[in-house]
Design a protein around this motif. Structure first.
Motif, mmCIF file in Angstrom:
data_model
loop_
_atom_site.group_PDB
_atom_site.id
_atom_site.type_symbol
_atom_site.label_atom_id
_atom_site.label_comp_id
_atom_site.label_asym_id
_atom_site.label_seq_id
_atom_site.Cartn_x
_atom_site.Cartn_y
_atom_site.Cartn_z
ATOM 1 N N GLU A 152 45.328 47.129 44.331
ATOM 2 C CA GLU A 152 44.108 46.581 44.285
ATOM 3 C C GLU A 152 42.868 47.628 44.836
ATOM 4 O O GLU A 152 41.924 47.598 44.441
ATOM 5 C CB GLU A 152 44.093 45.317 45.156
ATOM 6 C CG GLU A 152 42.950 44.544 44.867
ATOM 7 C CD GLU A 152 42.790 44.029 43.609
ATOM 8 O OE1 GLU A 152 41.562 43.495 43.273
ATOM 9 O OE2 GLU A 152 43.389 44.157 42.983
ATOM 10 N N GLY A 165 48.838 44.872 34.385
ATOM 11 C CA GLY A 165 47.888 44.065 34.136
ATOM 12 C C GLY A 165 48.063 43.193 32.687
ATOM 13 O O GLY A 165 48.743 43.303 32.239
ATOM 14 N N GLN A 184 43.392 36.309 43.998
ATOM 15 C CA GLN A 184 43.002 37.607 45.028
ATOM 16 C C GLN A 184 43.974 37.732 46.018
ATOM 17 O O GLN A 184 44.248 38.762 46.262
ATOM 18 C CB GLN A 184 41.552 37.150 45.416
ATOM 19 C CG GLN A 184 40.797 38.194 46.391
ATOM 20 C CD GLN A 184 39.406 37.925 46.865
ATOM 21 O OE1 GLN A 184 39.502 36.919 47.873
ATOM 22 N NE2 GLN A 184 38.775 38.689 46.549
ATOM 23 N N ARG A 236 50.846 47.985 39.152
ATOM 24 C CA ARG A 236 50.863 46.624 39.056
ATOM 25 C C ARG A 236 50.273 46.427 37.525
ATOM 26 O O ARG A 236 49.343 46.225 37.281
ATOM 27 C CB ARG A 236 50.302 46.025 40.187
ATOM 28 C CG ARG A 236 49.980 44.302 39.868
ATOM 29 C CD ARG A 236 49.388 43.804 40.790
ATOM 30 N NE ARG A 236 49.748 44.117 42.166
ATOM 31 C CZ ARG A 236 48.987 43.958 43.465
ATOM 32 N NH1 ARG A 236 47.581 43.390 43.102
ATOM 33 N NH2 ARG A 236 49.504 43.991 44.669
ATOM 34 N N ARG A 271 46.626 39.780 44.605
ATOM 35 C CA ARG A 271 46.440 41.082 44.445
ATOM 36 C C ARG A 271 46.307 41.906 45.835
ATOM 37 O O ARG A 271 46.545 43.077 45.697
ATOM 38 C CB ARG A 271 45.127 40.948 43.820
ATOM 39 C CG ARG A 271 45.184 40.453 42.266
ATOM 40 C CD ARG A 271 43.947 41.073 41.345
ATOM 41 N NE ARG A 271 42.722 40.857 42.198
ATOM 42 C CZ ARG A 271 41.986 39.599 41.865
ATOM 43 N NH1 ARG A 271 42.423 38.728 41.024
ATOM 44 N NH2 ARG A 271 40.837 39.651 42.406
#
Length: 538
Positions: free
Chosen positions: A60, A91, A14, A89, A17
């Motif tokens: 995010e 994934g 987290q 970004r 991110r």
């Protein structure tokens, strides 16, 4: 991994991110997601919108906005935000598969199908391959689904869920032996037994041995105390149908009565309210001008197949899908989806607004249906839509798509209702089918409205009787193709050889040559006299 270690890994991920956000922004985003998880859509939405002013393109934040829109069932917006997030970004497997899922829900099947190979390139674990198989199945790519679950089983041969998924895919593709073997493997291992028994029985072309019938009878009559009620239902229906197949009519009838009584207790159905709604639809469309059928008008590339479940819709679709220009798209949700969206927009039911809709309103809804269903006409120019419940909306379909054809697939009323009574339907489906009273009331409403549609739209609406098709396949198929504006092709007479995925309970039955009409209800004799009496009453 220990819980403490997992928590540290999650916290680190987290933190990664959230890079690029100021500490206050990161805290606000965490609070927004906590509120969303707690069900507070309003406050979480306000926090996310506030953050969008200062960090509109943070990956995010875009991902979190995708989650917010998904929770609101706003699929197109959710897919758009997740796509933008992944562009910034990239994934991994889960994100790529989730984007394809959202695109499918949004009706953008071209993008969804393009994303599935991307996800397969990232799949690494058995769980990844199984998730990919389930998504491909959901998207209607059953061949892919089977190939991917095979890969899951290579990595984890003991996965019970993967075996059940392979059995499902094999059934849809006509591979009865593989499906039966997987179900029997689960039974031997005592895993997912209720679902395995139900699926084995639902194959319909595979007979149980005496030993298997005895084992099923024991499982259904003496289930473990902790077995969930829905799994008990699966066993009860599987037993009833197995006893029918074994010729034990009295025992079968008693078993199916118990199964249906249990199902009806958790699936209420208001027959008076339903009949009132059907009558209101008929009255509303009595005031709607019927467009003249025109094969060159909007919708000429669509053939709707309607009727009750177990009435022959899958058989008719198999015949038509054997034609070189027709794609069998199976049960599509788009007609009711378009009409429900219009009802929400107007704040009234279809029966309340149909008479006031303009020609342009109907044409607009028709264009929306064609856009949503376009993927099914990419390989062949014409597609079927065989969702049985569309009999309620046939008038709207013909008004939206004056070039479309509607085929009302009918089978003997007692045979149809008895076949429905033997079937445990999916969640939220066919609640009327668990009592003879409900079945008779539903049939009578369907029959009344179908006669109304047929009288108003004789050139666009055809009643196709199952018994006539079986008695004179060549003549009826020629007439059926002519009604649909299709040239005769010999392949349609040999429909059982067509290679295609079929995702309904009749998938294996329609792969067999046409024989004499199936009459399982007739073999039940006087046991079904109460049903016959109810159907004869008005």
């Amino acid at each position: 991994m220990k819980p403490a270690d997992a928590a540290r890994v999650a916290a680190t991920a987290q933190h990664q991110r959230l890079r690029g956000l100021k500490p206050a922004q990161a805290d606000q985003l965490r609070r927004a997601m906590q509120m969303l998880q707690a069900g507070d859509a309003m406050m979480s939405g306000q926090l996310l919108l506030d953050l969008a002013r200062s960090a509109p393109e943070h990956p995010e934040l875009l991902r979190c906005r995708a989650q917010w829109h998904a929770a609101a069932r706003e699929w197109a917006a959710s897919a758009d935000f997740l796509s933008r997030s992944l562009a910034l970004r990239p994934g991994g497997f889960a994100d790529t598969l989730q984007l394809a899922h959202l695109q499918g829900l949004a009706g953008d099947h071209t993008a969804a199908l393009a994303g599935l190979p991307d996800a397969s390139a990232m799949a690494a674990t058995a769980a990844d391959w199984l998730a990919l198989s389930l998504e491909c199945d959901l998207q209607g790519c059953v061949e892919w689904a089977l190939a991917h679950v095979q890969q899951a089983l290579v990595l984890d041969p003991r996965s019970a869920v993967a075996l059940l998924q392979r059995a499902r895919c094999a059934t849809a593709l006509g591979q009865a032996d593989l499906a039966a073997a997987d179900c029997r493997a689960l039974l031997e291992r005592q895993e997912l037994t209720a679902r395995a028994w139900f699926m084995l029985g639902d194959l319909k072309v595979v007979k149980l041995s005496e030993a298997e019938l005895a084992a099923l009878q024991h499982a259904a009559t003496a289930p473990p105390p902790a077995m969930p009620a829905e799994e008990r239902l699966l066993l009860q229906f599987a037993l009833g149908n197995a006893l029918v197949d074994a010729g034990r009519s009295v025992d079968a009838f008693a078993a199916l009565q118990r199964a249906n009584q249990s199902a009806a207790a958790s699936r209420p159905w208001d027959k008076a309210a339903f009949r009132s709604y059907v009558d209101a639809v008929q009255a509303a469309f009595g005031a709607v001008s019927a467009a003249a059928p025109d094969a060159s008008a909007q919708g000429g590339e669509v053939i709707f197949l309607i009727g009750l479940p177990r009435s022959g819709t899958t058989l008719i679709e198999q015949v038509l899908a054997s034609h070189s220009t027709v794609e069998g798209a199976s049960e599509l949700p788009y007609l009711s989806q378009v009409l429900e969206e219009e009802s929400r927009r107007r704040g009234r039911t279809l029966a309340q607004w149909a008479a006031s809709a303009t020609d342009e309103d109907w044409a607009r809804m028709g264009r929306q249906y064609l856009a949503l269903s376009a993927r099914w006409r990419q390989r062949r120019p014409v597609a079927t839509d065989k969702l049985p419940d569309n009999w309620l909306y046939a008038g709207a379909a013909m008004r939206m798509l004056p070039g479309a054809r509607v085929i009302d697939c009918r089978r003997d009323a007692v045979e149809t209702c008895w076949s429905c009574y033997r079937q445990l339907f999916g969640p939220g489906m066919a609640h009327y089918s668990y009592t003879f009273e409900g079945l008779a009331a539903y049939w009578q409403a369907y029959d009344s409205l179908g006669r109304f549609w047929a009288e108003r739209h004789p050139g666009q609406y055809r009643v196709q009787h199952y018994e006539r098709l079986v008695a004179d396949a060549a003549g009826e198929i020629r007439a059926l193709l002519s009604f649909c504006g299709l040239d005769f092709e010999d392949a349609c007479l040999h429909f059982h050889t067509a290679q295609r995925a079929i995702r309904t309970p009749s998938s294996l039955q329609v792969r067999q040559p046409m024989r004499q009409a199936s009459t399982p209800a007739a073999r039940m004799g006087a046991l079904l006299d109460p049903l016959r009496a109810l159907l004869a009453s008005r």
